[in-house]
Design a protein around this motif. Structure first.
Motif, short mmCIF file in Angstrom:
data_model
loop_
_atom_site.label_atom_id
_atom_site.label_comp_id
_atom_site.label_asym_id
_atom_site.label_seq_id
_atom_site.Cartn_x
_atom_site.Cartn_y
_atom_site.Cartn_z
N ALA A 21 0.83 -1.21 0.00
CA ALA A 21 0.00 0.00 0.00
C ALA A 21 0.86 1.26 0.00
N ALA A 22 1.94 1.24 0.77
CA ALA A 22 2.82 2.42 0.85
C ALA A 22 3.53 2.68 -0.48
N VAL A 23 4.04 1.63 -1.11
CA VAL A 23 4.72 1.80 -2.40
C VAL A 23 3.73 2.30 -3.45
N THR A 24 2.54 1.72 -3.46
CA THR A 24 1.50 2.13 -4.42
C THR A 24 1.14 3.60 -4.21
N ALA A 25 0.93 3.98 -2.96
CA ALA A 25 0.55 5.37 -2.65
C ALA A 25 1.67 6.33 -3.03
N LEU A 26 2.91 5.96 -2.75
CA LEU A 26 4.05 6.82 -3.08
C LEU A 26 4.14 7.02 -4.59
N ARG A 27 3.97 5.95 -5.34
CA ARG A 27 4.02 6.05 -6.80
C ARG A 27 2.91 6.93 -7.36
N ALA A 32 -1.70 11.14 1.62
CA ALA A 32 -2.53 10.67 2.74
C ALA A 32 -2.46 9.14 2.85
N ALA A 33 -2.57 8.45 1.72
CA ALA A 33 -2.50 6.99 1.74
C ALA A 33 -1.09 6.52 2.12
N PHE A 34 -0.07 7.25 1.66
CA PHE A 34 1.31 6.90 2.02
C PHE A 34 1.51 7.05 3.53
N ALA A 35 1.02 8.15 4.08
CA ALA A 35 1.15 8.38 5.52
C ALA A 35 0.41 7.31 6.31
N ALA A 121 12.55 3.61 4.32
CA ALA A 121 12.65 2.29 3.69
C ALA A 121 11.75 2.21 2.47
N ILE A 122 10.56 2.78 2.57
CA ILE A 122 9.64 2.77 1.43
C ILE A 122 10.19 3.65 0.30
N PHE A 123 10.76 4.80 0.64
CA PHE A 123 11.39 5.63 -0.40
C PHE A 123 12.49 4.83 -1.11
N LEU A 124 13.33 4.17 -0.32
CA LEU A 124 14.46 3.42 -0.87
C LEU A 124 13.98 2.24 -1.71
#
Length: 152
Positions: A21-27, A32-35, A121-124
């Protein structure tokens, strides 16, 4: 499409689901979803989460550098991540790289806070994925962890 993680052991499911979910939201640029996904990840067992995310980072680094990783490669990875994601903290990202590569002196400086570790970690991971899906890397990491634990 939502990835089903039912095939994973119960403790790994929320890490895999929240990481995805975090990778998808970041992309997608959905802050809000990333947070929210980062908050869920940071609230999980930090040892398990760190092991899984660290293994994903290591596998991605090994995949990108099959002949071995040099100091210049680590510098380029760090710089690329920080350039791609302006919210990435270079110190935390370097800490994550050192941990994933097994060169972290855990008796040294205190670890960054769980939320900082998770977000960076998600950024990386997202940067290292270079557009590829995260699910196969999570599956590979969890398979490697299981194999290691069975053989210890």
């Amino acid at each position: 499409m939502t990835e089903s993680w039912r095939h994973l052991p119960a403790p790994a499911r929320p890490v895999a689901a929240s990481t995805t979910a975090a990778v998808t939201a970041l992309r997608k640029g959905d802050t809000a979803a990333f947070a929210a996904a980062g908050e869920r990840l940071a609230g999980l067992d930090p040892t398990q989460t760190g092991l899984i995310l660290g293994t994903v980072v290591r596998l991605l680094l090994e995949d990108g550098h099959p002949d071995g990783l040099t100091a210049d490669d680590v510098r380029a990875t760090l710089a690329g991540c920080v350039r791609s994601w302006p919210d990435a903290d270079p110190q935390v990202t370097l800490w994550l790289l050192a941990g994933a590569l097994g060169v972290l002196d855990e008796d040294g400086a205190a670890a960054p806070k769980p939320d900082a570790l998770v977000h960076n970690a998600i950024f990386l991971i997202t940067d290292l994925l270079t557009g590829r899906p995260v699910a196969p890397w999570l599956t590979a990491a969890l398979g490697e962890i299981e194999h290691t634990q069975l053989n210890d």
